[in-house]
Design a protein around this motif. Sequence first.
Motif, short mmCIF file in Angstrom:
data_model
loop_
_atom_site.label_atom_id
_atom_site.label_comp_id
_atom_site.label_asym_id
_atom_site.label_seq_id
_atom_site.Cartn_x
_atom_site.Cartn_y
_atom_site.Cartn_z
N PHE A 381 0.83 -1.21 0.00
CA PHE A 381 0.00 0.00 0.00
C PHE A 381 0.86 1.26 0.00
CE2 PHE A 381 -3.53 -2.59 0.33
CZ PHE A 381 -4.71 -1.88 0.50
N GLY A 610 -8.28 -3.79 -1.33
CA GLY A 610 -7.77 -2.43 -1.25
C GLY A 610 -6.94 -2.05 -2.46
N PHE A 611 -6.12 -2.99 -2.94
CA PHE A 611 -5.28 -2.69 -4.10
C PHE A 611 -6.11 -2.51 -5.36
CE2 PHE A 611 -2.78 -3.76 -7.78
CZ PHE A 611 -1.59 -3.07 -7.57
N THR A 614 -8.37 0.60 -5.27
CA THR A 614 -7.67 1.87 -5.11
C THR A 614 -6.65 2.08 -6.22
OG1 THR A 614 -7.92 1.71 -2.71
CG2 THR A 614 -6.33 3.31 -3.53
#
Length: 705
Positions: A381, A610-611, A614
């Motif tokens: 992240f 999340g990856f 986003t």
Amino acid sequence: MKRFVAASAASLLCLAVGGPAALAGTSNADCMGCHGEKDLDASTARGKKLKLFVAPDALKHSVHRDLSCTDCHAGAKTFDTAPHNDGKPLELSCANCHEKTEKEYAESIHGLTYKRGDRAAATCANCHGAHDIIPSANRQSRTNKFNLPNTCGECHKNKEVLKTHNIKEKEAVPHFVDSIHGRALLVDGLIVAPNCNDCHGVHDIQPATNQKSRIFKDKVPDTCGKCHVLVEETYNKSIHGKLLASFDARGPICITCHTSHEIDKPSSPEFRIKADRKCGGCHQDRLERYRETFHGKAIALGREGVATCYDCHGHHDIQKSSDPASHISDKNRLDTCKKCHRKANPNFAGYIVHADHTDKKNHPQLYYIFWFMTVLLLGTFAFFALHSLLWLFRSMALFTGDSKDFREQKHSMRTDPEQFQRFRPVDRFLHGLIILSFLLLVLTGMPLKFYYTDWAKWLLSAMGGQAVAAIIHRVGAIITIFYFAVHVSEVLINFVRGRAAWRDPASGRTSLRRIAGIVFGPDSPMPNMQDLRDFVAHQKWFFGKGPKPQFDRWTYWEKFDYLAVFWGVAIIGLSGLVMWFPETFTRLLPGWLINAALIIHSDEALLAAGFIFTFHFFNVHFRPEKFPLDPVIFSGRVSKTEMLHERGRQYERWERDGEVDAHRVRDEWESWKWIALPAGFIAFCLGVALVVLIYFAMASRLAGS
């Protein structure tokens, strides 16, 4: 004849409690001469009107029907004036017949409160009635077993009384009525069901803090044991009972787990769902770790069919885990597991139920797995967050520097009629399956991870509950396995079909160099040295230190996305299978592998969600050149302008090899884009909404901790 009697408040209180004021030596007929008039009343010092009428047949069915008025009401000095005792209270002489009961009442919480001058405290008449007292065995009696909740409720449901008095259980009566005891008594009509006085006493009621009280902590098991005899015997032998017997304040009693009045049937969904919170009241550290397991999260989300605390530890017979009689002792643990997991084996029973992945000393394997996944998640992240921010700042700088040129170039890329194929129909089909399966997995998996949020509960409720979500989750997993297998098979088949390119044209022999050239060539998504050079050139462009690099068919970030799918499917898939079929995997592997699988599956899923939502979305849709949506994965086509702007090396290679015409668009996109684009946009919006909820849940947890 109508009489208005001016009386003091004190004397009228006695009149109100006892009924007609009688004069010593008079007959009931004499008293009824006045008190038989329906409009007889009196005025208090504050002007309040009190009715003093007594129905002629008030004593007809009363237990006191053979008594005279003066047997209960004594102390009057005069006959022809009112009040009858110079304004002093008449005495209500219940103690003349009920001496023992009167003494018990005088020492009770009601009697002591009344003695202090609190006239709201219950008296004999409040519970038994005035002139119409009938035996408790009579169904019409106020103290009959079936009527007592209403009688007690006249005070204990009275809002004014509850407000002005220190009564802890303000919902005691309605809770009792809805409890298993209340329903058994008032709905099923079971005379053996307990009532208020079975637990609190009759005339000797004491507050729970008084050692004489039947509901004093040390005495509660005995009180409940009057009905639950065998349960009391079992409890006394348990670790909880032994703690209480040793006067240890930690020793829980019946109401600790079952509550005082709001008692549910232990097998009811409501009781099961609340059980972990009740146990957690004393065992907070255990509850915290239990909540990190599937069982704990599912229970918190309202799924009652999974194991809760007492399914493993027992009910009233809880013992230390080191005690051979314990349900979770080494001797009994496997049998306990088999209550739900019928195919459980000794390794399965080695699952660490309350494992602490932060405890390096006792659980080193989980500790290192947790930290590896944490570093992987935070590192990925952090790297891509910086990468995306640099790209965004550079793009915005170009936009603000010459917004007209920026917009014209973007418009040209979207409207250029000369189009080339970038993705084949099979690629677009498989990507559609990826979108479908990924959304299903995230929609059903993330609410379980963030079970403590309101949105997670709402989302699962909308799906039909966590049990339904689990089925949908498995459907998403099956779709994932399918598209992954199809893609790998298709790649291998094409690789084998093109085996003629493996051979050296001069010698006709298979060349490892040529195979490597295919595997790591420009048309392959496998990384090579050119990707490193592209990455360095891209960073220079971010800082304005070099020209924008031209890429070939695959950029370095696209190759990362591609290989991340292989990593994710392998890691998430295998860990998911371990949790899906734990009995099978633990035939050969240790039980703590299930704990490890949960950590890996949960954190890797969070990383993937999340990856994708986003950084992948930024690279593909969010950056100013592409916003709000790049349709290439749905259309499979890219314009010549866009290719020259972003993938100049690929176009140059096509020109050099004479393949430009071979890649021109020859599909039916125009006929079905009105379906594909809205579907893609909906999926895109869902992803954005989910990542916002995920970040919100993570932030709220960090803030809470």
